[in-house]
Write a protein that holds these residues in place. Structure first.
Motif, short mmCIF file in Angstrom:
data_model
loop_
_atom_site.label_atom_id
_atom_site.label_comp_id
_atom_site.label_asym_id
_atom_site.label_seq_id
_atom_site.Cartn_x
_atom_site.Cartn_y
_atom_site.Cartn_z
N ALA A 270 -12.70 -22.04 -30.11
CA ALA A 270 -11.44 -22.36 -30.79
C ALA A 270 -10.47 -23.09 -29.87
O ALA A 270 -9.68 -23.89 -30.35
CB ALA A 270 -10.79 -21.09 -31.33
N ALA A 271 -10.55 -22.85 -28.58
CA ALA A 271 -9.63 -23.51 -27.65
C ALA A 271 -9.84 -25.03 -27.70
O ALA A 271 -8.88 -25.79 -27.83
CB ALA A 271 -9.82 -22.98 -26.23
N GLU A 272 -11.08 -25.44 -27.60
CA GLU A 272 -11.38 -26.88 -27.66
C GLU A 272 -11.04 -27.44 -29.04
O GLU A 272 -10.48 -28.54 -29.16
CB GLU A 272 -12.86 -27.14 -27.33
CG GLU A 272 -13.21 -26.96 -25.88
CD GLU A 272 -13.40 -25.49 -25.46
OE1 GLU A 272 -13.49 -25.24 -24.25
OE2 GLU A 272 -13.45 -24.61 -26.35
N TRP A 273 -11.39 -26.70 -30.08
CA TRP A 273 -11.13 -27.15 -31.45
C TRP A 273 -9.63 -27.33 -31.68
O TRP A 273 -9.21 -28.38 -32.20
CB TRP A 273 -11.72 -26.13 -32.43
CG TRP A 273 -11.64 -26.52 -33.86
CD1 TRP A 273 -12.59 -27.18 -34.59
CD2 TRP A 273 -10.56 -26.28 -34.77
NE1 TRP A 273 -12.16 -27.37 -35.88
CE2 TRP A 273 -10.91 -26.83 -36.02
CE3 TRP A 273 -9.32 -25.65 -34.65
CZ2 TRP A 273 -10.07 -26.76 -37.13
CZ3 TRP A 273 -8.48 -25.59 -35.75
CH2 TRP A 273 -8.86 -26.14 -36.98
N LEU A 274 -8.84 -26.34 -31.30
CA LEU A 274 -7.40 -26.41 -31.52
C LEU A 274 -6.76 -27.52 -30.69
O LEU A 274 -5.91 -28.26 -31.19
CB LEU A 274 -6.73 -25.07 -31.24
CG LEU A 274 -5.21 -25.02 -31.48
CD1 LEU A 274 -4.87 -25.41 -32.92
CD2 LEU A 274 -4.68 -23.63 -31.15
N ALA A 275 -7.17 -27.65 -29.43
CA ALA A 275 -6.62 -28.72 -28.59
C ALA A 275 -6.91 -30.08 -29.22
O ALA A 275 -6.04 -30.97 -29.25
CB ALA A 275 -7.19 -28.64 -27.17
N ALA A 276 -8.11 -30.26 -29.75
CA ALA A 276 -8.46 -31.53 -30.41
C ALA A 276 -7.66 -31.72 -31.70
O ALA A 276 -7.21 -32.84 -31.99
CB ALA A 276 -9.97 -31.58 -30.70
N ALA A 277 -7.46 -30.65 -32.46
CA ALA A 277 -6.67 -30.74 -33.70
C ALA A 277 -5.21 -31.08 -33.38
O ALA A 277 -4.57 -31.85 -34.11
CB ALA A 277 -6.76 -29.44 -34.48
N ILE A 278 -4.68 -30.51 -32.31
CA ILE A 278 -3.30 -30.79 -31.89
C ILE A 278 -3.17 -32.27 -31.52
O ILE A 278 -2.21 -32.93 -31.91
CB ILE A 278 -2.89 -29.86 -30.72
CG1 ILE A 278 -2.67 -28.43 -31.26
CG2 ILE A 278 -1.66 -30.38 -30.00
CD1 ILE A 278 -2.52 -27.37 -30.18
N LYS A 279 -4.13 -32.79 -30.77
CA LYS A 279 -4.10 -34.21 -30.39
C LYS A 279 -4.21 -35.10 -31.62
O LYS A 279 -3.48 -36.09 -31.75
CB LYS A 279 -5.21 -34.51 -29.39
CG LYS A 279 -4.92 -33.92 -28.02
CD LYS A 279 -6.02 -34.19 -27.03
CE LYS A 279 -5.63 -33.60 -25.69
NZ LYS A 279 -6.45 -32.53 -25.23
N ALA A 280 -5.10 -34.75 -32.55
CA ALA A 280 -5.24 -35.53 -33.77
C ALA A 280 -3.96 -35.49 -34.60
O ALA A 280 -3.54 -36.51 -35.18
CB ALA A 280 -6.43 -35.01 -34.59
N ASN A 281 -3.32 -34.33 -34.65
CA ASN A 281 -2.07 -34.21 -35.40
C ASN A 281 -0.97 -35.06 -34.77
O ASN A 281 -0.18 -35.70 -35.48
CB ASN A 281 -1.64 -32.74 -35.47
CG ASN A 281 -0.41 -32.56 -36.32
OD1 ASN A 281 -0.36 -32.98 -37.48
ND2 ASN A 281 0.61 -31.94 -35.76
N ALA A 282 -0.91 -35.09 -33.46
CA ALA A 282 0.10 -35.92 -32.78
C ALA A 282 -0.15 -37.41 -33.08
O ALA A 282 0.79 -38.17 -33.32
CB ALA A 282 0.07 -35.65 -31.28
#
Length: 159
Positions: free
Chosen positions: A135-147
């Protein structure tokens, strides 16, 4: 020694009830936060807000964040990629949670802080304990995509 700026009006017993293990390491964690971000406007805003939060506020904060973690778990279980709209929406919900309860968080700062999920076990472990491994990698990637989505939305609306 200077008095710490971020303080809760809760008793030690209430802190243990609501915060669990965090309460035992409160002084250490808050000392690190103050050292890292103590001179920022985000830190000052957090200190002002947190000083008003009682037990019911912290329970509401904790419950709201548990809902975000539940949504992360559901999305990972469903095979949702971090760049999909639902994943970016949960990243945005996390950012808005911080904005509502702690400080005004920009997308850029959320991206910067997402590195803590990847690099610091104190951030990774609770996230993955409450969601899923990876989840750490998934969430970090989702945060970057959201930005990136937010930046695209801004440029689309510029005259």
């Amino acid at each position: 020694m200077a008095k710490r700026k971020i303080q809760s009006p809760m008793s030690a017993g209430e802190k243990r009830q609501v915060w669990g293990e965090f309460a035992a390491g409160e002084a250490e964690y808050l000392g690190e936060v103050e050292q890292r971000w103590g001179g920022t406007s985000a830190y000052a805003q957090t200190a002002r807000r947190v000083a008003r939060y009682g037990k019911s506020d912290w329970q509401r904060i904790k419950q709201e964040y548990a809902g975000i973690e539940a949504r992360i778990r559901e999305l990972i279980d469903a095979g949702t990629a971090p760049h999909e709209a639902a994943a970016m929406d949960v990243a945005e919900a996390q950012r808005q949670h911080v904005c509502r309860w702690y400080y005004d968080m920009s997308h850029e700062f959320q991206v910067s802080k997402s590195d803590l999920y990847l690099l610091d076990p104190r951030y990774r472990e609770p996230l993955e304990d409450n969601t899923r491994p990876g989840a750490a990698e998934w969430l970090a990637a989702a945060i970057k995509a959201n930005a990136e989505r937010a930046e695209t939305d801004l440029t689309r609306h510029d005259p």
